[in-house]
Design a protein around this motif. Structure first.
Motif, mmCIF file in Angstrom:
data_model
loop_
_atom_site.group_PDB
_atom_site.id
_atom_site.type_symbol
_atom_site.label_atom_id
_atom_site.label_comp_id
_atom_site.label_asym_id
_atom_site.label_seq_id
_atom_site.Cartn_x
_atom_site.Cartn_y
_atom_site.Cartn_z
ATOM 1 N N MET A 52 0.829 -1.212 0.000
ATOM 2 C CA MET A 52 0.000 0.000 0.000
ATOM 3 C C MET A 52 0.870 1.271 0.000
ATOM 4 O O MET A 52 0.358 2.376 0.197
ATOM 5 N N ASN A 53 2.175 1.095 -0.180
ATOM 6 C CA ASN A 53 3.133 2.207 -0.169
ATOM 7 C C ASN A 53 3.119 2.988 1.139
ATOM 8 O O ASN A 53 3.227 4.218 1.147
ATOM 9 N N ILE A 54 2.959 2.264 2.228
ATOM 10 C CA ILE A 54 2.947 2.893 3.549
ATOM 11 C C ILE A 54 4.289 2.667 4.225
ATOM 12 O O ILE A 54 4.838 1.560 4.198
ATOM 13 N N ARG A 55 4.824 3.737 4.796
ATOM 14 C CA ARG A 55 6.098 3.648 5.499
ATOM 15 C C ARG A 55 5.922 2.922 6.838
ATOM 16 O O ARG A 55 5.050 3.279 7.629
ATOM 17 N N VAL A 56 6.761 1.925 7.072
ATOM 18 C CA VAL A 56 6.711 1.163 8.328
ATOM 19 C C VAL A 56 8.065 1.267 9.023
ATOM 20 O O VAL A 56 9.098 0.950 8.425
ATOM 21 N N GLU A 57 8.056 1.738 10.261
ATOM 22 C CA GLU A 57 9.285 1.771 11.057
ATOM 23 C C GLU A 57 9.099 0.843 12.254
ATOM 24 O O GLU A 57 8.304 1.120 13.150
ATOM 25 N N SER A 58 9.829 -0.270 12.250
ATOM 26 C CA SER A 58 9.748 -1.221 13.364
ATOM 27 C C SER A 58 11.048 -1.173 14.152
ATOM 28 O O SER A 58 12.135 -1.253 13.569
ATOM 29 N N LEU A 59 10.938 -1.052 15.467
ATOM 30 C CA LEU A 59 12.143 -0.865 16.291
ATOM 31 C C LEU A 59 12.898 -2.167 16.533
ATOM 32 O O LEU A 59 14.087 -2.151 16.785
ATOM 33 N N ALA A 60 12.175 -3.285 16.470
ATOM 34 C CA ALA A 60 12.839 -4.600 16.500
ATOM 35 C C ALA A 60 12.148 -5.469 15.461
ATOM 36 O O ALA A 60 10.913 -5.536 15.425
ATOM 37 N N ARG A 61 12.943 -6.082 14.580
ATOM 38 C CA ARG A 61 12.383 -6.930 13.523
ATOM 39 C C ARG A 61 12.818 -8.369 13.762
ATOM 40 O O ARG A 61 13.999 -8.705 13.656
ATOM 41 N N VAL A 62 11.847 -9.208 14.099
ATOM 42 C CA VAL A 62 12.135 -10.602 14.422
ATOM 43 C C VAL A 62 11.997 -11.448 13.156
ATOM 44 O O VAL A 62 10.912 -11.553 12.576
ATOM 45 N N LYS A 63 13.132 -12.036 12.768
ATOM 46 C CA LYS A 63 13.187 -12.835 11.543
ATOM 47 C C LYS A 63 12.616 -14.227 11.767
ATOM 48 O O LYS A 63 11.976 -14.805 10.911
ATOM 49 N N SER A 64 12.890 -14.762 12.969
ATOM 50 C CA SER A 64 12.452 -16.128 13.256
ATOM 51 C C SER A 64 12.377 -16.376 14.760
ATOM 52 O O SER A 64 13.131 -15.794 15.546
ATOM 53 N N LEU A 65 11.424 -17.263 15.126
ATOM 54 C CA LEU A 65 11.329 -17.733 16.517
ATOM 55 C C LEU A 65 11.520 -19.251 16.567
ATOM 56 O O LEU A 65 11.161 -19.901 17.553
ATOM 57 N N GLU A 66 12.096 -19.804 15.512
ATOM 58 C CA GLU A 66 12.262 -21.257 15.448
ATOM 59 C C GLU A 66 13.199 -21.756 16.548
ATOM 60 O O GLU A 66 14.117 -21.065 16.961
ATOM 61 N N ASN A 67 12.932 -22.987 17.011
ATOM 62 C CA ASN A 67 13.771 -23.659 18.013
ATOM 63 C C ASN A 67 13.923 -22.839 19.309
ATOM 64 O O ASN A 67 14.976 -22.869 19.949
ATOM 65 N N GLY A 68 12.877 -22.107 19.641
ATOM 66 C CA GLY A 68 12.888 -21.381 20.910
ATOM 67 C C GLY A 68 13.841 -20.205 20.974
ATOM 68 O O GLY A 68 14.127 -19.679 22.054
ATOM 69 N N LYS A 69 14.325 -19.764 19.797
ATOM 70 C CA LYS A 69 15.346 -18.714 19.778
ATOM 71 C C LYS A 69 14.881 -17.509 18.955
ATOM 72 O O LYS A 69 14.315 -17.665 17.878
ATOM 73 N N VAL A 70 15.139 -16.312 19.491
ATOM 74 C CA VAL A 70 14.784 -15.095 18.762
ATOM 75 C C VAL A 70 15.941 -14.710 17.842
ATOM 76 O O VAL A 70 17.071 -14.488 18.302
ATOM 77 N N VAL A 71 15.675 -14.645 16.536
ATOM 78 C CA VAL A 71 16.675 -14.173 15.579
ATOM 79 C C VAL A 71 16.155 -12.875 14.951
ATOM 80 O O VAL A 71 15.033 -12.823 14.455
ATOM 81 N N PHE A 72 16.984 -11.818 15.025
ATOM 82 C CA PHE A 72 16.570 -10.526 14.479
ATOM 83 C C PHE A 72 17.050 -10.334 13.051
ATOM 84 O O PHE A 72 18.109 -10.848 12.673
#
Lengths: 196, 196
Positions: free
Chosen positions: B168-188
């Motif tokens: 939608m061409n909307i600007r999004v600013e996220s302060l933390a971007r979580v790539k994955s939560l696999e295997n109980g681990k947070v990967v940014f």
């Protein structure tokens, strides 16, 4: 608190002799600068009390509680009105009856965040019949925490919440005390000479 | 935002490959000092945008939105999930579907506080499928306000919310971007070199 009284006079709407609508700066739209001053005032009134946690209830209690937590340098907990996916187990719960909505809701706080080592300041936006605050106090007691007192943004002094709390020997600090809403007009109790 | 990533690593709990629980500092207990830094960061990223209002949704969006409003010097509005006694008429409403809870709720904002003269920053705690944010954008559009962008505390980048917004061409600013939560681990996702 004169700043708050002025805001109520300018932007509050008296809907009936019981209902004061402050959606312009507290219950729907929020004035962050005013909330900051409110937080400072709570911090001033409850300084040197050894407070370790502030407890409030979603949603309108969050803003004043957050700012008080900023100045008292303590975490803030907001009680949930219903449990969510990520908040299921290990809860302190209490029932809160709303006379205006004529319904009873369960409120819940995680046992992880409130313990017998905590000294708690309870903050809420309004004090009317005191039911929400009594529910929060119930949770503080279940957790074995000690209660420092109650911080209220707007007290409707013509309802019985304060009386109930004073009968329990609980300290109540209300930043604006509304004596009457009769004839569409907000009349305040005389303010004690403290703070702003 | 490194400070936030560190907090997530230290105090976040991975409940499943989809669910990150941050009740320790954002969704139940709140860390006011962290919220202050989050507010500053949003204000930094959306400075010079001419923002006049911040719009969020109860309850967990309120704290980051309030602090952003403090630093951007704008009022904050929180959309209500259900109407209350003192908020009945003159509402902009939208439907928001929650995939996790499998329910659709109406959200509402008073027409008094959002108008065609406003430039709006939408803030929320999480971005997952984007349904809550899309509901808020819908309300901004109904009000005829202009949208500056979206500020998110924690983005689950493996879900499709950001994609929907970018389309939608909307600007999004996220302060933390979580790539994955696999295997109980947070990967940014690697953080852009901006702000704190």
């Amino acid at each position: 608190m004169k700043l708050l009284q002025k805001k109520i006079e300018e932007e509050g709407i008296v809907l009936s002799s019981n209902v004061l609508k402050v959606d312009a700066f507290l219950n729907h739209q929020i004035d962050p600068q005013l909330m900051k001053e409110i937080g400072k005032e709570f911090a001033y009134r409850f300084a040197n009390e050894g407070i370790t946690k502030i407890l409030t209830i979603e949603s309108s209690g969050i803003s004043p509680a957050l700012m008080a937590g900023l100045y008292l340098e303590t975490p803030v907990i907001f009680a949930r009105k219903k449990t969510s996916l990520t908040l299921i187990n290990d809860l302190w719960t209490a029932e809160v009856h709303s006379f205006t909505k004529n319904e009873t809701n369960k409120i819940a706080v995680s046992k992880h965040y409130l313990t017998e080592r905590d000294r708690v300041l309870v903050i809420d936006d309004f004090l009317a019949n005191g039911q929400a605050v009594l529910g929060l106090i119930n949770i503080v007691q279940q957790a074995g925490s000690s209660l420092s007192g109650i911080g209220i943004v707007i007290e409707k002094s013509f309802q019985n919440g304060r009386m109930l709390l004073e009968e329990m020997n609980i300290r109540v600090e209300s930043l604006a005390r509304v004596k009457s809403l009769e004839n569409g007009k907000v009349v305040f109790l005389e303010e004690e000479a403290v703070g702003i």
